[in-house]
Motif scaffolding. Structure first.
Motif: not given
Length: 177
Positions: A116-123
């Motif tokens: 999701g958005r949190e995982l994408l943001h970390s990348f």
């Protein structure tokens, strides 16, 4: 060693940048006239590994399916809770960036960030995403869950291509590194 694996986001969004309504519904997405599978099968053949955050995985599993729809792909779910692996998914309770860097350096096809958005943001914050393939639907939701999270990053992109699938427009960007 062959070409380096790429970390790729492949996702649909509303014209105003939402991936779901506030109540996590995607019903709006299926009301838009596409063409075939909107390029999904073509993209799917380019990946052999799929990454999820735990919330996204839980959402997928709540849709009434008995198993993940990603047969013959390595599926990893990042979670802060230790969970036992299942036949079709491995739960990862370690730093997503370090783990994903290890995957990128292994032989294989591309790696798909489903969400999701949190995982994408970390990348995104560490410039790990190589390509963004975004299907834009001609609908304004006005509110919901935005594709991108605010804060602390800037990525410069280069347009690789534009295609349309009836009412959907696919924007394919490569990250300038």
């Amino acid at each position: 060693m062959g070409n380096k694996r790429k970390l790729v986001l492949f996702i649909s969004t509303s014209l105003d940048g939402y991936i779901a309504t506030k109540d996590e519904s995607l019903d709006w997405l299926f009301k838009v006239d596409g063409e075939g599978d909107n390029g999904y099968s073509e993209f799917y053949e380019t990946v052999d590994t799929i990454l999820f955050g735990k919330r996204t995985y839980d959402w997928v599993m709540k849709q009434g399916i008995k198993e993940l729809p990603y047969k013959h792909k390595e599926c990893y779910v990042f979670t802060s809770s230790p969970l036992d692996d299942k036949e079709d998914v491995k739960f990862v309770n370690e730093d997503a960036i370090s783990f994903t860097n290890k995957l990128i350096n292994q032989e294989g096809r591309n790696i798909w960030v489903v969400g999701g958005r949190e995982l994408l943001h970390s990348f995104i914050k560490v410039k790990l995403v190589d390509e963004f393939i975004i299907k834009v639907a001609p609908i304004l939701l006005g509110s919901g869950i935005p594709l991108f999270k605010e804060g602390g990053y800037q990525l410069n992109l280069s347009l690789k291509g534009v295609r349309n699938f009836n009412q959907f427009v696919e924007l394919h960007y490569v990250v300038k590194k």
